[in-house]
Design a protein around this motif. Structure first.
Motif, mmCIF file in Angstrom:
data_model
loop_
_atom_site.group_PDB
_atom_site.id
_atom_site.type_symbol
_atom_site.label_atom_id
_atom_site.label_comp_id
_atom_site.label_asym_id
_atom_site.label_seq_id
_atom_site.Cartn_x
_atom_site.Cartn_y
_atom_site.Cartn_z
ATOM 1 N N SER A 177 -85.558 32.986 188.570
ATOM 2 C CA SER A 177 -85.834 32.274 189.710
ATOM 3 C C SER A 177 -85.619 31.018 189.871
ATOM 4 C CB SER A 177 -87.509 32.421 190.184
ATOM 5 O OG SER A 177 -87.910 31.915 188.919
ATOM 6 N N THR A 178 -85.496 30.121 190.960
ATOM 7 C CA THR A 178 -84.930 28.805 190.915
ATOM 8 C C THR A 178 -83.819 28.800 190.097
ATOM 9 O OG1 THR A 178 -87.442 28.614 191.352
ATOM 10 C CG2 THR A 178 -85.984 26.646 191.278
ATOM 11 N N GLN B 72 -82.506 32.991 193.420
ATOM 12 C CA GLN B 72 -82.990 33.693 192.535
ATOM 13 C C GLN B 72 -81.999 34.868 192.337
ATOM 14 O OE1 GLN B 72 -86.652 35.737 193.083
ATOM 15 N NE2 GLN B 72 -85.877 37.280 194.196
ATOM 16 N N ARG C 146 -89.067 31.051 184.247
ATOM 17 C CA ARG C 146 -88.439 31.463 185.281
ATOM 18 C C ARG C 146 -87.644 32.712 185.148
ATOM 19 N NH1 ARG C 146 -84.164 28.893 186.134
ATOM 20 N NH2 ARG C 146 -83.870 27.801 184.184
#
Lengths: 110, 115
Positions: free
Chosen positions: B79-80, B18, B63
């Protein structure tokens, strides 16, 4: 139909000539229109805003707005090599978002 | 007035990690917008914050998130991370609440590379 459309170019213009950049938009309720200049590897820079039909001049730059035809244009007089950049048209839509066109690459030929 | 600042300027991350990007608007500007710029898609609107509230949102997955602090500084988080998130992330500030509230001034951007 894309919300804001521009010819991707490149548009090649001889130094000293007038460069004409065009943009059409789809949302009839749009009220605010902008031209940004972006040099390669840099962030966009606001050069003109226009809110009313007609022409607005600022130095060598003139923005033209025609809401009935849903187009906005940018004229650059006495084009200089330093004007070589990508020009982005931006318009606010009914959701109050600023939507950008993909830009027109302008190349001024010395 | 000082312009819009963004940190960091460059970032390299790996898939799955992230990242948090920061933006400080022009003094007095209360609106901060975030954009993703890629060669293929151009400038795409992520979200806008005004007075610590998300006022508008683009069509990005969850995300991508953001927030704004009481001093108008803003952060966005991804994120991710996926390879497709590699892009230039631009922050723009505007005065809001005036006729010229849509005039946006961009920071230098954060170049994110996901490997």
């Amino acid at each position: 139909q894309k919300e804001v459309e521009q010819n991707s170019g490149p548009l090649s213009v001889p130094e000293g000539a007038i460069a004409s950049l065009n943009c059409t938009y789809s949302d009839r309720v749009s009220q605010s229109f902008f031209w940004y200049r972006q040099y390669s590897g840099k962030s966009p820079e606001l050069i003109m805003s226009i809110y009313s039909n007609g022409d607005k001049e600022d130095g060598r730059f003139t923005a033209q707005l025609n809401k009935a035809s849903q187009y906005v244009s940018l004229l650059i007089r006495d084009s200089q090599p330093s004007d070589s950049a990508t020009y982005l048209c931006a318009v606010n839509n009914r959701d109050d978002k600023i939507i950008f066109g993909k830009g027109t690459r302008l190349h001024i030929l010395p | 007035k000082a312009g819009v600042t963004q940190t960091p300027r460059y970032l390299i991350k790996t898939r799955g990690q992230q990242v948090t990007l920061s933006c400080s608007p022009i003094s007095g500007h209360r609106s901060v917008s975030w954009y993703q710029q890629t060669p293929g898609q151009g400038l795409q609107f992520l979200f806008e914050y005004f007075s610590e509230t998300q006022r508008n949102k683009g069509n990005f997955p969850g995300r991508f998130s953001g927030r704004q602090f009481s001093n108008s500084r803003s952060e966005m988080n991804v994120s991710t991370l996926e390879l497709g998130d590699s892009a230039l992330y631009l922050c723009a500030s505007s005065s809001a609440g005036t006729l010229y509230s849509y005039e946006q001034y961009f920071g230098p951007g954060t170049r994110l590379t996901v490997t």
